[in-house]
Design a protein around this motif. Structure first.
Motif, PDB file in Angstrom:
ATOM      1  N   MET A  12     108.618 -53.320 -79.492  1.00 42.79           N
ATOM      2  CA  MET A  12     109.511 -54.517 -78.756  1.00 42.79           C
ATOM      3  C   MET A  12     108.631 -55.205 -77.614  1.00 42.79           C
ATOM      4  SD  MET A  12     112.286 -54.586 -80.433  1.00 42.79           S
ATOM      5  CE  MET A  12     111.088 -54.137 -81.698  1.00 42.79           C
ATOM      6  N   PHE A  13     107.934 -54.274 -76.959  1.00 42.18           N
ATOM      7  CA  PHE A  13     106.904 -54.888 -75.554  1.00 42.18           C
ATOM      8  C   PHE A  13     105.974 -55.822 -76.431  1.00 42.18           C
ATOM      9  CE2 PHE A  13     103.254 -54.686 -72.922  1.00 42.18           C
ATOM     10  CZ  PHE A  13     103.853 -54.974 -71.633  1.00 42.18           C
ATOM     11  N   ALA A  14     105.249 -55.303 -77.205  1.00 39.01           N
ATOM     12  CA  ALA A  14     104.154 -56.178 -77.763  1.00 39.01           C
ATOM     13  C   ALA A  14     104.563 -57.633 -78.406  1.00 39.01           C
ATOM     14  CB  ALA A  14     103.389 -55.407 -78.979  1.00 39.01           C
ATOM     15  N   GLY A  15     105.649 -57.382 -79.169  1.00 42.02           N
ATOM     16  CA  GLY A  15     106.390 -58.418 -79.913  1.00 42.02           C
ATOM     17  C   GLY A  15     106.744 -59.670 -78.834  1.00 42.02           C
ATOM     18  N   LEU A  48     108.849 -63.480 -87.663  1.00 42.74           N
ATOM     19  CA  LEU A  48     108.540 -62.190 -88.281  1.00 42.74           C
ATOM     20  C   LEU A  48     108.884 -61.020 -86.965  1.00 42.74           C
ATOM     21  CD1 LEU A  48     106.252 -60.356 -89.649  1.00 42.74           C
ATOM     22  CD2 LEU A  48     104.884 -60.926 -87.784  1.00 42.74           C
ATOM     23  N   GLU A  49     109.303 -61.454 -85.738  1.00 44.87           N
ATOM     24  CA  GLU A  49     109.667 -60.405 -84.730  1.00 44.87           C
ATOM     25  C   GLU A  49     111.277 -59.984 -85.006  1.00 44.87           C
ATOM     26  OE1 GLU A  49     107.982 -59.001 -82.769  1.00 44.87           O
ATOM     27  OE2 GLU A  49     109.436 -58.027 -81.538  1.00 44.87           O
ATOM     28  N   LEU A  50     111.813 -60.879 -85.574  1.00 42.24           N
ATOM     29  CA  LEU A  50     113.260 -60.667 -86.070  1.00 42.24           C
ATOM     30  C   LEU A  50     113.190 -59.494 -86.985  1.00 42.24           C
ATOM     31  CD1 LEU A  50     116.294 -60.996 -85.713  1.00 42.24           C
ATOM     32  CD2 LEU A  50     116.191 -62.767 -87.472  1.00 42.24           C
ATOM     33  N   PHE A  51     112.232 -59.620 -87.956  1.00 42.95           N
ATOM     34  CA  PHE A  51     112.232 -58.573 -89.081  1.00 42.95           C
ATOM     35  C   PHE A  51     111.583 -57.169 -88.596  1.00 42.95           C
ATOM     36  CE2 PHE A  51     109.204 -56.526 -91.974  1.00 42.95           C
ATOM     37  CZ  PHE A  51     110.076 -56.084 -93.061  1.00 42.95           C
TER      38      PHE A  51
END
Length: 261
Positions: free
Chosen positions: A190-193, A233-236
């Motif tokens: 979560m942090f990196a995304g 991509l982050e939602l995935f």
């Protein structure tokens, strides 16, 4: 969304300080992640209450959606990971865990909110600690303290002369490392995304609106488009991380109450 930090020397990319959000309603502790967590609990309780309060043989759309969500966690996570004999008593916890993490993760893609609660590591530590307490408690309750420690640290079929080596390794792996790996996996994703999205969105904003350079403006538009692709991509990743956290919790519960190591 957190604003960029343009300086006289150019654009300063967002860093960890971007996750330090101010308090709301005059309360320092009542930050956006706390508000999202409260709202997500209300939404989960309302949704499953509304979906089940008028249960019918031929379900309406809301009941169908509720049954779909319930069956997914019950059958695909709890029953598959824990086994068909004892999984039902853990379904309520796994339901709450999965949908709480899911809603707080996807909050990062909802306009205005745009912040994943679990990018603050304290929330990930809290969820992992609760799972750790539950699967160790049910393991101790079933096997007893010494029986559970033996169950978790002495694999069947391993020669006794290897036990002095295996016991500390299994203890660290099954008792110590599991809550740390659970929490850090969720937090790190979560942090990196989120920080990657901030870099693309705020970087694009600086190049298009503040750089005063036409060439950089073109690059900024491409950067925004790449940011949109990364958001998809982050939602995935947000959905997958909620699933992985819940599946691993169910597997740890299953291993704690299993007869064999």
């Amino acid at each position: 969304m957190i604003t960029g930090v343009p300086t006289e020397g150019g654009f300063t990319p967002p860093g960890p300080e971007a996750f330090n959000l101010p308090g709301m309603f005059g309360l320092d502790w009542f930050t956006k992640p706390v508000l999202v967590a409260f709202v997500s609990v209300i939404v989960i309780v309302w949704f499953f209450w509304a979906a089940s309060r008028k249960a019918a043989v031929v379900p309406g759309r809301l009941q169908f959606a509720g049954e779909l969500g319930y069956n997914f966690v019950r059958n695909s996570i709890a029953r598959d990971a824990i086994g068909s004999h004892e999984y039902m008593r853990f379904v309520p916890y796994l339901m709450g865990l999965f949908y709480f993490i899911l809603l707080n993760n996807v909050a990062a893609t909802i306009p205005v909110i745009q912040f994943p609660t679990f990018s603050h590591v304290g929330w990930a530590y809290g969820a992992a600690l609760l799972s750790w307490i539950i699967y160790n408690f049910v393991g101790v309750r079933k096997h007893g303290v010494f029986g559970y420690l033996k169950h978790q640290t002495m694999p069947a079929g391993v020669p006794m002369w290897l036990m002095p080596l295996m016991i500390p390794i299994e203890f660290i792996s099954n008792i110590v490392v599991r809550p740390i790996s659970l929490s850090l996996r969720l937090f790190a994703n979560m942090f990196a995304g989120h920080i990657l999205l901030l870099v693309f969105v705020l970087g694009g904003e600086y190049m298009v609106l503040e750089s005063g350079n036409i060439a950089l403006g073109g690059v900024g538009i491409i950067t925004w488009l790449m940011g949109l692709a990364i958001a998809g991509l982050e939602l995935f990743v947000q959905v997958i991380q909620a699933y992985i956290f819940t599946v691993l919790t169910a597997q740890y519960i299953g291993s704690a109450i299993a007869e064999d190591h």
